[in-house]
Each structure stands twice: as C-alpha cells, then as structure tokens.
Design a protein around this motif. Structure first.
Motif, PDB file in Angstrom:
ATOM      1  N   LYS A 191      37.648 -38.144  -2.174  1.00 42.57           N
ATOM      2  CA  LYS A 191      36.885 -37.742  -3.350  1.00 42.57           C
ATOM      3  C   LYS A 191      35.420 -38.062  -3.116  1.00 42.57           C
ATOM      4  N   LYS A 192      34.562 -37.349  -3.810  1.00 37.59           N
ATOM      5  CA  LYS A 192      33.144 -37.660  -3.770  1.00 37.59           C
ATOM      6  C   LYS A 192      32.880 -38.712  -4.843  1.00 37.59           C
ATOM      7  N   ILE A 193      32.086 -39.727  -4.499  1.00 38.40           N
ATOM      8  CA  ILE A 193      31.852 -40.840  -5.413  1.00 38.40           C
ATOM      9  C   ILE A 193      30.404 -40.832  -5.875  1.00 38.40           C
ATOM     10  N   LEU A 194      30.214 -40.992  -7.158  1.00 42.53           N
ATOM     11  CA  LEU A 194      28.895 -41.194  -7.742  1.00 42.53           C
ATOM     12  C   LEU A 194      28.855 -42.637  -8.217  1.00 42.53           C
ATOM     13  N   LEU A 195      28.013 -43.454  -7.600  1.00 45.11           N
ATOM     14  CA  LEU A 195      27.818 -44.844  -8.003  1.00 45.11           C
ATOM     15  C   LEU A 195      26.510 -44.891  -8.780  1.00 45.11           C
ATOM     16  N   ILE A 207      33.915 -32.144 -16.085  1.00 39.80           N
ATOM     17  CA  ILE A 207      33.231 -31.257 -15.146  1.00 39.80           C
ATOM     18  C   ILE A 207      33.182 -31.904 -13.766  1.00 39.80           C
ATOM     19  N   LEU A 208      32.772 -33.172 -13.714  1.00 47.74           N
ATOM     20  CA  LEU A 208      32.689 -33.871 -12.439  1.00 47.74           C
ATOM     21  C   LEU A 208      34.062 -33.993 -11.785  1.00 47.74           C
ATOM     22  N   VAL A 243      20.433 -35.717 -17.190  1.00 48.87           N
ATOM     23  CA  VAL A 243      21.346 -35.116 -18.155  1.00 48.87           C
ATOM     24  C   VAL A 243      22.570 -34.734 -17.330  1.00 48.87           C
ATOM     25  N   TRP A 244      23.610 -35.522 -17.457  1.00 52.73           N
ATOM     26  CA  TRP A 244      24.764 -35.428 -16.572  1.00 52.73           C
ATOM     27  C   TRP A 244      25.605 -34.184 -16.782  1.00 52.73           C
ATOM     28  N   GLU A 275      35.099 -30.941 -10.068  1.00 57.99           N
ATOM     29  CA  GLU A 275      34.339 -30.737  -8.834  1.00 57.99           C
ATOM     30  C   GLU A 275      34.706 -31.763  -7.755  1.00 57.99           C
ATOM     31  N   GLY A 276      35.680 -32.649  -8.053  1.00 52.40           N
ATOM     32  CA  GLY A 276      36.129 -33.626  -7.062  1.00 52.40           C
ATOM     33  C   GLY A 276      35.327 -34.916  -7.028  1.00 52.40           C
ATOM     34  N   TYR A 277      34.599 -35.215  -8.099  1.00 49.27           N
ATOM     35  CA  TYR A 277      33.787 -36.435  -8.153  1.00 49.27           C
ATOM     36  C   TYR A 277      34.491 -37.529  -8.960  1.00 49.27           C
ATOM     37  N   VAL A 278      34.220 -38.761  -8.559  1.00 48.79           N
ATOM     38  CA  VAL A 278      34.593 -39.943  -9.319  1.00 48.79           C
ATOM     39  C   VAL A 278      33.285 -40.617  -9.707  1.00 48.79           C
TER      40      VAL A 278
END
Length: 168
Positions: free
Chosen positions: A59-63, A86-87, A154-155, A90-93
């Motif tokens: 997964k793609k990670i947003l820290l 939404i995230l 704005v996420w 798109e495969g984000y955590v």
C-alpha cells in the motif's frame, strides 16, 4: 523588538506554506530511521503497541506529521476525514504521527472526535528533517519515500489526488 517579532512571524508563515517537493531522504520500510536502536518501531498506536510500517507493504503510505497545538494541522483534519474513502480507493493508508505523548494525542482525539489513525512518533522530527508542521511523507508500495508535502492541504480535493499521483 517589533522587527525581530515580525521576522520570526514571517519565517514561521513561510515555513508552513504548502511546499511540495520530491525528496528521497526520510523513512523507508527498510531504513534504520524507521526503527529504533534495538530494532523497535518508532510508531505506537493509541494503546502503546508498535505499528510496524512493514505491515503496510503493498500500500502507499501517507505519514502526516502533526501536533495538537498546530492550527493548520487541526484545520485540515475535517477534509482528511472526508478523504479517507477516496484515499483508500487509490491504495493509500493515512497515518498521523505526532511526537507528543499518547495522553495528549488521546485527549485531543476525544475532545475533537476526529476518527483518524493517530499514532505516536517516538523519534526526533529533526532526525527526519521536519522543521514545519504539518509535513506529509509519501511512501510507495515498497515503503520508500517518494515525496514530501509541507503545509496544510485540502485532503479531499481533486488537486491533491493529482499531486499524489504525480509521485508514482
């Protein structure tokens, strides 16, 4: 004295402006900066258990590093909550590490009601070259840092998704 105050205020404001750049330095799933000296993980969940970033491989990670006292950090949290579906699609955590105590983070979460993945970062933000909050690291599916965004966002905007996709 007023000039010094004005200069400091200007520097703080400039450092929190939405600056986004590709910077390969920072934590990776294989990098020692994501683990402590004895191999402990530097991220703790709200119960004090380690959160190994390796568990998110694929997964793609947003820290998104933040603090309870950081107004821009708190201001972007409602749009973060709206962006979660939404995230995820798109495969984000999305993880929100703070270097504040678990008690401070827990109290903030209870007081605000934000249902986000708050975690405690036990390392030094300076070690990660974080000097302004919020700062978001973007890690790819292999856990390698592929980008960084400094400043509030704005996420749930289409613009953010376009920026995130530009890092792939």
């Amino acid at each position: 004295m007023k000039r010094i105050y004005a200069i400091l205020l200007l520097l703080c404001w400039c450092s929190s402006c939405g600056n986004m750049e590709k910077r390969p330095s920072g934590p990776t799933l294989q990098d020692p900066s994501s683990t402590g000296p004895e191999g402990e993980n530097l991220y703790l969940d709200m119960d004090g258990n380690t959160v190994p970033l390796e568990g998110y491989r694929g997964k793609k990670i947003l820290l998104s590093f933040w603090a309870t006292w950081c107004r821009p950090c708190v201001a972007e949290m409602p749009s973060m909550m709206r962006s979660l579906p939404i995230l995820e699609a798109e495969g984000y955590v999305l993880l929100l590490p703070s270097d504040q105590s678990l008690e401070q983070i827990r109290s903030f979460q209870i007081r605000t009601g934000f249902d986000l993945a708050f975690v405690r970062y036990t390392g030094s933000l300076a070690q990660l070259n974080i000097y302004a909050l919020p700062t978001t690291f973007i890690l790819d599916q292999k856990g390698e840092k592929i980008g960084e965004i400094t400043g509030a966002m704005v996420w749930d905007s289409e613009e953010l998704l376009q920026k995130l996709n530009a890092f792939q």
